[in-house]
Write an enzyme that holds these catalytic residues in place. Sequence first.
Site, PDB file in Angstrom:
ATOM      1  N   ARG A  90       0.734  -1.343  -0.047  1.00 54.74           N
ATOM      2  CA  ARG A  90       0.202  -0.100   0.141  1.00 54.74           C
ATOM      3  C   ARG A  90       0.828   1.395   0.024  1.00 54.74           C
ATOM      4  O   ARG A  90       0.515   2.299   0.682  1.00 54.74           O
ATOM      5  CB  ARG A  90      -1.096   0.043   1.254  1.00 54.74           C
ATOM      6  N   SER A 147     -10.962  -0.976   3.985  1.00 56.73           N
ATOM      7  CA  SER A 147     -10.014  -1.049   5.156  1.00 56.73           C
ATOM      8  C   SER A 147      -9.537   0.359   5.480  1.00 56.73           C
ATOM      9  O   SER A 147      -8.942   0.864   4.540  1.00 56.73           O
ATOM     10  CB  SER A 147      -8.908  -2.140   4.994  1.00 56.73           C
ATOM     11  N   GLU A 188      -4.938   3.788   6.344  1.00 53.82           N
ATOM     12  CA  GLU A 188      -4.866   3.415   4.798  1.00 53.82           C
ATOM     13  C   GLU A 188      -5.656   4.399   3.817  1.00 53.82           C
ATOM     14  O   GLU A 188      -5.138   4.830   2.870  1.00 53.82           O
ATOM     15  CB  GLU A 188      -5.318   1.946   4.295  1.00 53.82           C
TER      16      GLU A 188
HETATM   17  C1  LIG Z   1     -15.522  -2.046  -0.329  1.00 51.36           C
HETATM   18  C2  LIG Z   1     -14.230  -1.936  -0.339  1.00 51.36           C
HETATM   19  C3  LIG Z   1     -13.276  -3.125  -0.568  1.00 51.36           C
HETATM   20  C4  LIG Z   1     -12.021  -2.318  -0.778  1.00 51.36           C
HETATM   21  N1  LIG Z   1     -11.052  -3.497  -0.892  1.00 51.36           N
HETATM   22  C5  LIG Z   1      -9.683  -3.015  -0.977  1.00 51.36           C
HETATM   23  C6  LIG Z   1      -8.877  -4.245  -0.999  1.00 51.36           C
HETATM   24  O1  LIG Z   1      -9.188  -5.385  -1.175  1.00 51.36           O
HETATM   25  N2  LIG Z   1      -7.475  -3.765  -1.443  1.00 51.36           N
HETATM   26  C7  LIG Z   1      -7.157  -2.487  -1.421  1.00 51.36           C
HETATM   27  O2  LIG Z   1      -6.061  -2.192  -1.706  1.00 51.36           O
HETATM   28  N3  LIG Z   1      -7.838  -1.695  -1.469  1.00 51.36           N
HETATM   29  C8  LIG Z   1      -9.308  -1.908  -0.958  1.00 51.36           C
HETATM   30  N4  LIG Z   1     -10.246  -0.888  -1.094  1.00 51.36           N
HETATM   31  C9  LIG Z   1      -9.720   0.610  -1.114  1.00 51.36           C
HETATM   32  C10 LIG Z   1      -9.804   1.154  -2.505  1.00 51.36           C
HETATM   33  O3  LIG Z   1     -10.772   0.472  -3.626  1.00 51.36           O
HETATM   34  C11 LIG Z   1      -8.481   1.098  -3.294  1.00 51.36           C
HETATM   35  O4  LIG Z   1      -7.496   1.864  -2.592  1.00 51.36           O
HETATM   36  C12 LIG Z   1      -8.478   1.531  -4.695  1.00 51.36           C
HETATM   37  O5  LIG Z   1      -7.215   1.424  -5.538  1.00 51.36           O
HETATM   38  C13 LIG Z   1      -8.925   3.199  -4.585  1.00 51.36           C
HETATM   39  O6  LIG Z   1      -9.239   3.593  -6.009  1.00 51.36           O
HETATM   40  P1  LIG Z   1      -9.895   4.948  -6.271  1.00 51.36           P
HETATM   41  O7  LIG Z   1      -9.981   5.224  -7.682  1.00 51.36           O
HETATM   42  O8  LIG Z   1     -11.308   4.832  -5.503  1.00 51.36           O
HETATM   43  O9  LIG Z   1      -9.046   6.019  -5.448  1.00 51.36           O
HETATM   44  P2  LIG Z   1      -9.628   7.342  -4.781  1.00 51.36           P
HETATM   45  O10 LIG Z   1      -9.960   7.037  -3.486  1.00 51.36           O
HETATM   46  O11 LIG Z   1     -10.356   8.174  -5.641  1.00 51.36           O
HETATM   47  O12 LIG Z   1      -8.204   8.044  -4.444  1.00 51.36           O
HETATM   48  C14 LIG Z   1      -7.132   7.188  -3.730  1.00 51.36           C
HETATM   49  C15 LIG Z   1      -5.868   7.789  -3.595  1.00 51.36           C
HETATM   50  O13 LIG Z   1      -5.366   7.753  -5.064  1.00 51.36           O
HETATM   51  C16 LIG Z   1      -5.166   8.892  -5.938  1.00 51.36           C
HETATM   52  N5  LIG Z   1      -5.430   8.835  -7.043  1.00 51.36           N
HETATM   53  C17 LIG Z   1      -6.581   8.275  -7.514  1.00 51.36           C
HETATM   54  N6  LIG Z   1      -6.411   8.330  -9.010  1.00 51.36           N
HETATM   55  C18 LIG Z   1      -5.241   8.979  -9.453  1.00 51.36           C
HETATM   56  C19 LIG Z   1      -4.594   9.157 -10.542  1.00 51.36           C
HETATM   57  N7  LIG Z   1      -5.297   8.707 -11.648  1.00 51.36           N
HETATM   58  N8  LIG Z   1      -3.519   9.460 -10.541  1.00 51.36           N
HETATM   59  C20 LIG Z   1      -2.695   9.818  -9.521  1.00 51.36           C
HETATM   60  N9  LIG Z   1      -3.225   9.567  -8.224  1.00 51.36           N
HETATM   61  C21 LIG Z   1      -4.732   9.127  -8.165  1.00 51.36           C
HETATM   62  C22 LIG Z   1      -5.912  10.019  -5.104  1.00 51.36           C
HETATM   63  O14 LIG Z   1      -5.696  11.520  -5.266  1.00 51.36           O
HETATM   64  C23 LIG Z   1      -5.766   9.579  -3.889  1.00 51.36           C
HETATM   65  O15 LIG Z   1      -4.670   9.952  -2.955  1.00 51.36           O
HETATM   66  C24 LIG Z   1     -11.697  -1.306  -0.981  1.00 51.36           C
HETATM   67  C25 LIG Z   1     -12.502  -0.226  -1.004  1.00 51.36           C
HETATM   68  C26 LIG Z   1     -13.905  -0.445  -0.631  1.00 51.36           C
HETATM   69  C27 LIG Z   1     -14.902   0.697  -0.534  1.00 51.36           C
END
Ligand SMILES: Cc1cc2nc3c(=O)[nH]c(=O)nc-3n(C[C@H](O)[C@H](O)[C@H](O)COP(=O)(O)OP(=O)(O)OC[C@H]3O[C@@H](n4cnc5c(N)ncnc54)[C@H](O)[C@@H]3O)c2cc1C
Length: 307
Positions: free
Chosen positions: A173, A226, A297
């Site tokens: 992470r 998480s 996280e």
């Molecule tokens: C039900 C559920 C289950 C989940 N399970 C997991 C799991 O098993 N494993 C896991 O690792 N995570 C999990 N997550 C967390 C999350 O889905 C991940 O961290 C995911 O990668 C975040 O993607 P996002 O597009 O929603 O990012 P966002 O929440 O929109 O952004 C997260 C971070 O990434 C940055 N970011 C986003 N897009 C870009 C881009 N294009 N360029 C640069 N920076 C960017 C943002 O600025 C921010 O700092 C879960 C979440 C939920 C709701």
Amino acid sequence: MMMLEPLRFSGLRGALARNAPLGRYTSWRTGGAADILYRPADRDDLAHFVRTLPATTPITVLGLGSNTLVRDGGVRGAVVVMHDPGAALAVADGLLYVDAGVACPKLARFAAMHGCAQAEFLAGIPGTIGGALAMNAGCYGGETWRYVARVEVLTREGTFEVRAKSSYATSYRSVRRADGAWPDGIFTAAWFAFPPGDGHAARERIVELLRRRIATQPLDLPNAGSVFRNPPGDHAARLIESCGLKGYAVGEARVSEKHANFIVNPQGAARAADIEAIIAHVRDTVRERTGVELEPEVQVIGELEHE
Ligand SMILES: Cc1cc2nc3c(=O)[nH]c(=O)nc-3n(C[C@H](O)[C@H](O)[C@H](O)COP(=O)(O)OP(=O)(O)OC[C@H]3O[C@@H](n4cnc5c(N)ncnc54)[C@H](O)[C@@H]3O)c2cc1C
């Protein structure tokens, strides 16, 4: 939402709004407003938007907001929402090319369809590829950067750079530049190298992984996955549960009864401050009772309401 003056932002093809509430762009369904919200039409339009903004205007990126808590006071500057249901996936020179705005489960299915193995873990991650790159998202033994060949980044100056995987140092992470610096720019695309495998078996594994998630996670309630990273050799959920914190509530938010490392917003009425107060209480309690310092996280962005 009020549109910005066309003179200042001429030639844009995406959707631009001012003072735009961000709750609907996050899976926690809460948070304040962005001064400027932009949903680019495509990568060139995004580059044009970035170049148009004064160099002093901060840019915050959101994918699907599934790992982000937006504070109630909102976000100053511009917020770019990258999720795009029409974003591209393709097979290119034996690699899988993916726009950053593609949702991770879509890449998992695309990879299986094209006879690739080990992308199944992405099916359970409800974020974008850009978010997965920024977070090095992973689960069930898989991790995003393990399969990255190269990425495309849009710099703050508005130019595109293709960078090799070796430009980054990644761990659980965590993503940094190879020199230890914080990653700059916006991920706009990635090329993945998954090993060849049995597509049918991959599709079955996806179904099984999703079944496991439904059984163990409160997916019917707004949450952000998480909240804390797992400490070395242990699970944050186990530590939180051992401190009797399941169900601990502040305002309309509470620690999930189903999974102690999740905070849920059951009615969609919680304030970000409620969620942040729970995060602080859980962290303090776990530290006092077990001696373990839990590291969040989730990414907390924006300003407190009366800052
Ligand atoms: C039900 C559920 C289950 C989940 N399970 C997991 C799991 O098993 N494993 C896991 O690792 N995570 C999990 N997550 C967390 C999350 O889905 C991940 O961290 C995911 O990668 C975040 O993607 P996002 O597009 O929603 O990012 P966002 O929440 O929109 O952004 C997260 C971070 O990434 C940055 N970011 C986003 N897009 C870009 C881009 N294009 N360029 C640069 N920076 C960017 C943002 O600025 C921010 O700092 C879960 C979440 C939920 C709701």
